[in-house]
Design a protein around this motif. Structure first.
Motif, PDB file in Angstrom:
ATOM      1  N   GLN A   1    -104.655 -13.455  75.932  1.00  0.00           N
ATOM      2  CA  GLN A   1    -104.220 -12.311  75.135  1.00  0.00           C
ATOM      3  C   GLN A   1    -102.933 -11.710  75.687  1.00  0.00           C
ATOM      4  OE1 GLN A   1    -105.586 -10.994  72.161  1.00  0.00           O
ATOM      5  NE2 GLN A   1    -103.571 -10.010  72.280  1.00  0.00           N
ATOM      6  N   THR A   2    -102.828 -11.623  77.016  1.00  0.00           N
ATOM      7  CA  THR A   2    -101.626 -11.061  77.628  1.00  0.00           C
ATOM      8  C   THR A   2    -100.417 -11.937  77.357  1.00  0.00           C
ATOM      9  OG1 THR A   2    -102.982 -10.090  79.395  1.00  0.00           O
ATOM     10  CG2 THR A   2    -100.618 -10.224  79.786  1.00  0.00           C
ATOM     11  N   MET A   3    -100.600 -13.254  77.419  1.00  0.00           N
ATOM     12  CA  MET A   3     -99.500 -14.165  77.109  1.00  0.00           C
ATOM     13  C   MET A   3     -99.028 -13.971  75.674  1.00  0.00           C
ATOM     14  SD  MET A   3    -100.563 -17.729  78.974  1.00  0.00           S
ATOM     15  CE  MET A   3    -100.262 -17.966  80.735  1.00  0.00           C
ATOM     16  N   SER A   4     -99.975 -13.827  74.769  1.00  0.00           N
ATOM     17  CA  SER A   4     -99.615 -13.583  73.366  1.00  0.00           C
ATOM     18  C   SER A   4     -98.872 -12.267  73.220  1.00  0.00           C
ATOM     19  CB  SER A   4    -100.884 -13.584  72.502  1.00  0.00           C
ATOM     20  OG  SER A   4    -100.585 -13.313  71.154  1.00  0.00           O
TER      21      SER A   4
ATOM     22  N   GLY B   1     -90.358 -12.042  72.993  1.00  0.00           N
ATOM     23  CA  GLY B   1     -89.784 -13.197  72.312  1.00  0.00           C
ATOM     24  C   GLY B   1     -89.151 -14.167  73.282  1.00  0.00           C
ATOM     25  N   GLY B   2     -87.991 -14.702  72.901  1.00  0.00           N
ATOM     26  CA  GLY B   2     -87.302 -15.697  73.712  1.00  0.00           C
ATOM     27  C   GLY B   2     -86.851 -15.184  75.064  1.00  0.00           C
ATOM     28  N   GLN B   3     -86.714 -13.875  75.200  1.00  0.00           N
ATOM     29  CA  GLN B   3     -86.301 -13.300  76.490  1.00  0.00           C
ATOM     30  C   GLN B   3     -87.278 -13.685  77.607  1.00  0.00           C
ATOM     31  OE1 GLN B   3     -85.864  -9.033  76.357  1.00  0.00           O
ATOM     32  NE2 GLN B   3     -85.833  -8.834  78.600  1.00  0.00           N
ATOM     33  N   ALA B   4     -88.545 -13.864  77.255  1.00  0.00           N
ATOM     34  CA  ALA B   4     -89.550 -14.197  78.251  1.00  0.00           C
ATOM     35  C   ALA B   4     -89.389 -15.615  78.789  1.00  0.00           C
ATOM     36  CB  ALA B   4     -90.944 -14.036  77.652  1.00  0.00           C
ATOM     37  N   PHE B   5     -88.552 -16.434  78.122  1.00  0.00           N
ATOM     38  CA  PHE B   5     -88.372 -17.824  78.543  1.00  0.00           C
ATOM     39  C   PHE B   5     -86.940 -18.103  78.997  1.00  0.00           C
ATOM     40  CE2 PHE B   5     -91.817 -17.598  75.486  1.00  0.00           C
ATOM     41  CZ  PHE B   5     -92.831 -18.246  76.164  1.00  0.00           C
TER      42      PHE B   5
ATOM     43  N   GLY C   1     -86.054 -10.255  90.354  1.00  0.00           N
ATOM     44  CA  GLY C   1     -87.262 -10.188  89.548  1.00  0.00           C
ATOM     45  C   GLY C   1     -87.031  -9.329  88.327  1.00  0.00           C
ATOM     46  N   VAL C   2     -87.842  -9.540  87.279  1.00  0.00           N
ATOM     47  CA  VAL C   2     -87.674  -8.728  86.074  1.00  0.00           C
ATOM     48  C   VAL C   2     -88.049  -7.283  86.411  1.00  0.00           C
ATOM     49  CG1 VAL C   2     -88.124 -10.689  84.554  1.00  0.00           C
ATOM     50  CG2 VAL C   2     -89.995  -9.182  85.176  1.00  0.00           C
ATOM     51  N   MET C   3     -87.320  -6.360  85.834  1.00  0.00           N
ATOM     52  CA  MET C   3     -87.489  -4.955  86.195  1.00  0.00           C
ATOM     53  C   MET C   3     -88.895  -4.455  85.883  1.00  0.00           C
ATOM     54  SD  MET C   3     -86.383  -2.276  87.629  1.00  0.00           S
ATOM     55  CE  MET C   3     -84.643  -2.663  87.895  1.00  0.00           C
TER      56      MET C   3
ATOM     57  N   VAL D   1     -89.917 -16.470  85.064  1.00  0.00           N
ATOM     58  CA  VAL D   1     -89.719 -15.276  84.240  1.00  0.00           C
ATOM     59  C   VAL D   1     -90.930 -14.969  83.368  1.00  0.00           C
ATOM     60  CG1 VAL D   1     -88.299 -14.259  82.409  1.00  0.00           C
ATOM     61  CG2 VAL D   1     -87.218 -15.494  84.302  1.00  0.00           C
ATOM     62  N   PHE D   2     -91.417 -15.970  82.634  1.00  0.00           N
ATOM     63  CA  PHE D   2     -92.574 -15.730  81.777  1.00  0.00           C
ATOM     64  C   PHE D   2     -93.758 -15.238  82.598  1.00  0.00           C
ATOM     65  CE2 PHE D   2     -96.417 -17.331  79.531  1.00  0.00           C
ATOM     66  CZ  PHE D   2     -96.309 -16.550  78.382  1.00  0.00           C
TER      67      PHE D   2
END
Length: 394
Positions: free
Chosen positions: A50-53, A60-64, A71-73, A270-271
């Motif tokens: 569920q969290t991945m979804s 969106g594409g930013q996660a990939f 690291g991501v903020m 990142v993801f």
């Protein structure tokens, strides 16, 4: 053919006996007390799905895409809030093992001294040796006066040799391999020594949140945040497959780690970071951690009771208040490395304690993990190990 092609550093590498076990046997086919694997029962698969979804829907594409080296903020902020530190003191790492390695890489020159406990975490010793550090292990003493004296004598000896102590590596909470923890007074003493003698402390805390009894003890970082580099990990409290950890330290130290990591991996996954951030901020991590603690406490209690019931006379073991391991000490003269093939042929695996001692001592010790197997297999495995140990003594 290739002997003259490798760097000098290659000669300092050594194979992990734990990983060699994994190559040799199927862990599911034997009674394995050897690895440090969490139980797959603690992986919240539906919540992760569920969290991945949610992450894909939100980012969106930013996660990939590639991300920031620090690291991501979103994850840095979540870690900063959880541990009450400024976000500029948080660096995300690709596992806490990378945190250990990158600290060594940016701080240590060949021949520099690293202080550590004896025994100490095998993966850290591997990293230290790969950078040709001089590792000095100090065994724990019951009386803090004796413990301080042991450190002071080692520090004095290093200085007399004209060597540099770069840092002390310590797992203060439910140590790997022993399962033991430092008291507040011991943590304070070590940070005072670091401040006085001008070295840093790398505080490795992957098990800190897995406490089953007793009261929390403040981190070494909280005692002296400008002397301590605090390392944490999602591997034991979430899932090791995400390969995520963090370092909390003074910004001047993190800046050097940041530059170093640019040549290592550019950025952590990142993801995975977005998933970890959402999982943490949603409260799902704490809810799952509560279930994990209940599960592991039951396994620890079972293992302790079985050891008490079945182990031959003369065998001693630690009583960890948390974490994933305990340490067995056999009678003098026992060699856990030589005994290993006998145990493995019988169908049970452990890790010989000698590998965790920087000076190769501890031949009569072994590390046992209690998180991986089911209750039934823990029971059968202890009975089998006790049986072959008893035969060895007769």
């Amino acid at each position: 053919m290739y002997d003259n092609k490798f760097s000098e550093d290659v000669g300092s590498f050594f194979r992990s006996p734990v990983r060699e076990i994994f190559k040799r046997v199927d862990l599911n086919a034997i009674y394995s007390f050897a690895g440090g694997y969490p139980s797959a029962d603690t992986f919240p698969l539906e919540e992760i799905r569920q969290t991945m979804s949610d992450v894909i829907g939100k980012y969106g594409g930013q996660a990939f895409q590639y991300g920031a080296t620090q690291g991501v903020m979103q994850l840095r902020q979540a870690v900063a809030e959880r541990y009450s530190v400024p976000v500029e003191r948080v660096q995300i790492t690709s596992s806490s093992q990378q945190g250990i390695d990158v600290c060594t890489r940016v701080l240590v020159d060949p021949g520099d001294v690293i202080l550590t406990s004896s025994p100490s975490y095998l993966g850290a010793l591997q990293s230290f040796r790969s950078y040709r550090a001089d590792i000095r292990g100090i065994a724990h003493r019951e009386r803090i006066e004796d413990y301080r004296r042991a450190y002071e004598e080692t520090i004095a000896s290093v200085k007399a040799e004209g060597r540099k102590i770069k840092f002390l590596y310590m797992i203060p909470d439910f140590q790997n391999p022993s399962g033991e923890s430092l008291t507040f007074e011991e943590r304070k003493m070590l940070t005072e020594l670091a401040r006085t003698h001008g070295f840093l402390i790398v505080e490795d805390s992957p098990y800190r949140e897995l406490r089953y009894e007793g009261e929390d003890v403040p981190t070494m970082y909280s005692i002296d945040p400008d002397v301590v580099i605090h390392l944490g990990s999602f591997s034991k409290i979430f899932a090791p497959g995400f390969r995520l950890g963090w370092a909390i330290a003074h910004p001047d130290i993190l800046d050097k780690i940041y530059v170093c990591k640019q040549s290592l991996d550019l950025c952590p996954p990142v993801f995975d970071q977005y998933v970890a951030a959402e999982f943490l901020k949603s409260g799902r991590l704490d809810a799952n951690l509560k279930k994990s603690i209940e599960l592991y406490k039951g396994k620890r209690d079972l293992l302790l009771s079985l050891l008490e019931q079945y182990m031959p006379e003369g065998v001693r073991w630690t009583h960890p208040e948390g974490g994933l391991f305990l340490f067995l000490t056999m009678p003098e003269g026992f060699d856990a490395v030589r005994f290993y093939d006998t145990a493995l042929d019988a169908g049970v695996a452990y890790v010989a304690g000698e590998f965790f001692h920087p000076d190769g001592s501890g031949k009569n010790t072994m590390r046992m993990n209690f998180s991986f197997m089911t209750h039934q297999r823990i029971t059968e495995g202890v009975k089998l190990l006790a049986e072959i140990l008893r035969k060895q003594q007769n």
